[in-house]
Design a protein around this motif. Sequence first.
Motif, PDB file in Angstrom:
ATOM      1  N   ASP A  24     -18.108  -0.559   3.674  1.00  0.00           N
ATOM      2  CA  ASP A  24     -18.209  -1.507   2.675  1.00  0.00           C
ATOM      3  C   ASP A  24     -18.938  -2.788   2.735  1.00  0.00           C
ATOM      4  O   ASP A  24     -19.684  -3.234   1.888  1.00  0.00           O
ATOM      5  CB  ASP A  24     -16.857  -1.804   2.399  1.00  0.00           C
ATOM      6  N   VAL A  25     -19.050  -3.118   4.184  1.00  0.00           N
ATOM      7  CA  VAL A  25     -19.797  -4.511   4.273  1.00  0.00           C
ATOM      8  C   VAL A  25     -21.315  -4.057   4.233  1.00  0.00           C
ATOM      9  O   VAL A  25     -22.074  -4.961   3.827  1.00  0.00           O
ATOM     10  CB  VAL A  25     -19.353  -5.042   5.794  1.00  0.00           C
ATOM     11  N   ARG A  26     -21.628  -2.742   4.918  1.00  0.00           N
ATOM     12  CA  ARG A  26     -23.030  -2.224   4.736  1.00  0.00           C
ATOM     13  C   ARG A  26     -23.681  -2.282   3.316  1.00  0.00           C
ATOM     14  O   ARG A  26     -24.646  -2.697   2.997  1.00  0.00           O
ATOM     15  CB  ARG A  26     -23.140  -1.120   5.556  1.00  0.00           C
ATOM     16  N   ALA A  27     -22.656  -1.532   2.530  1.00  0.00           N
ATOM     17  CA  ALA A  27     -23.103  -1.575   1.208  1.00  0.00           C
ATOM     18  C   ALA A  27     -23.271  -2.685   0.268  1.00  0.00           C
ATOM     19  O   ALA A  27     -24.242  -2.988  -0.325  1.00  0.00           O
ATOM     20  CB  ALA A  27     -21.903  -0.582   0.447  1.00  0.00           C
TER      21      ALA A  27
ATOM     22  N   LEU B 281      -8.914  -6.904  10.530  1.00  0.00           N
ATOM     23  CA  LEU B 281      -8.634  -7.390   9.196  1.00  0.00           C
ATOM     24  C   LEU B 281      -9.075  -6.497   8.139  1.00  0.00           C
ATOM     25  O   LEU B 281      -8.384  -6.319   7.050  1.00  0.00           O
ATOM     26  CB  LEU B 281      -9.239  -8.809   8.834  1.00  0.00           C
ATOM     27  N   LEU B 282     -10.533  -6.050   8.404  1.00  0.00           N
ATOM     28  CA  LEU B 282     -11.014  -4.987   7.102  1.00  0.00           C
ATOM     29  C   LEU B 282     -10.029  -3.950   7.161  1.00  0.00           C
ATOM     30  O   LEU B 282      -9.770  -3.252   6.181  1.00  0.00           O
ATOM     31  CB  LEU B 282     -12.388  -4.608   7.552  1.00  0.00           C
ATOM     32  N   ALA B 283      -9.746  -3.295   8.343  1.00  0.00           N
ATOM     33  CA  ALA B 283      -8.913  -2.044   8.305  1.00  0.00           C
ATOM     34  C   ALA B 283      -7.627  -2.437   7.586  1.00  0.00           C
ATOM     35  O   ALA B 283      -7.121  -1.542   6.815  1.00  0.00           O
ATOM     36  CB  ALA B 283      -8.711  -1.662  10.060  1.00  0.00           C
ATOM     37  N   ASP B 284      -6.959  -3.578   7.915  1.00  0.00           N
ATOM     38  CA  ASP B 284      -5.759  -3.898   7.132  1.00  0.00           C
ATOM     39  C   ASP B 284      -5.808  -3.708   5.811  1.00  0.00           C
ATOM     40  O   ASP B 284      -4.902  -3.482   5.028  1.00  0.00           O
ATOM     41  CB  ASP B 284      -5.272  -5.142   7.655  1.00  0.00           C
TER      42      ASP B 284
END
Length: 105
Positions: free
Chosen positions: A83-86, A73-76
């Motif tokens: 981005d999640v780490r940030a 989903l994130l790739a899509d």
Amino acid sequence: MADTLDVLEAVIRARRTASPDSSYVAKLTHRGRAKIAQKLGEEATETVIAAIRDDREELTKEAADLVFHLLVLLADAGLGLDDVRAELARREGVSGIAEKAGRSV
């Protein structure tokens, strides 16, 4: 040694444009974001059920499925683990209650 999630994320990104006949990731991608999100929801439900049943082995498997589908989903959406780490780093040191209260929605 490469992080397993980083490797998986790269594989998912590479397979998004493969033939839907030969790649599950490509098949999901081809079916659209709503279908990807639906699969993520199904995996989340299965993860919750395994947790409620206190089935550690099943919980581990379902958590892996959940993370996999989240990465799809994130790739899509043009997002990734960085981005999640940030976002997690931004929240570091802030209590969950305070962070949630600071959200606009």
